[in-house]
Design an enzyme around this catalytic site. Structure first.
Site: not given
Length: 164
Positions: A40, A80, A106
């Site tokens: 990701s 992230h 998210d």
């Protein structure tokens, strides 16, 4: 001889634990080293990259920074990038994250009803990395029999090795 081998093994394990606890104190992070488990964050980080984290509470969180956070109800931390900061008048900061390789933010990963993360959710902030070093961890998680076989071989080596 066996007594010394067992003692040697115990010293190795306790030394590793002391080093880990020392890293926790120095970095301020409950997990100073993590492995990227998904794609990701590509192209910034790839699956298997080993990240070094710090988490000093005095440092403000900024947009663009890469954070590792835990969400209630999930065991595995997520790596992230912070994309939005929401600062309240009282100084509290809330922020939104997104994987570089993901289409959406998210909010779908957070617990139900949660739209923002807070500083308490952060495990650490990425300060450096080693590419693909964490692939060993991923292989051991994907193939548990391999992990147990490797641990058995290492344990047998330490216990059976003769010192000259």
């Amino acid at each position: 001889q066996l007594y010394y081998q067992v003692l040697n093994f115990a010293m190795i394990v306790s030394s590793a634990l002391m080093i880990w606890k020392g890293l926790i104190v120095v970095t301020g992070s409950e997990s100073p080293i993590v492995v990227v488990l998904s794609g990701s964050m590509e192209p910034a980080f790839h699956r298997g990259d080993l990240l070094f984290l710090t988490n000093f509470h005095d440092d403000p969180i900024r947009a663009g920074e890469i954070v590792v956070f835990k969400v209630e109800g999930r065991d595995i931390p997520i790596v992230h990038r912070v994309i939005k900061i929401h600062e309240k008048e009282n100084g509290n900061i809330k922020f939104l994250t997104k994987g570089d390789n993901n289409e959406v933010d998210d909010r779908g990963l957070y617990k139900e009803g949660q739209n923002w993360l807070e500083k308490k959710d952060v495990v650490g902030r990425a300060r450096g990395f080693l590419p693909y070093v964490g692939m060993v961890t991923i292989i051991m998680n994907d193939y548990p029999k391999f992990k147990y076989a490797l641990l058995a071989v290492m344990g047998a080596y330490v216990l059976l090795k003769r010192e000259s």
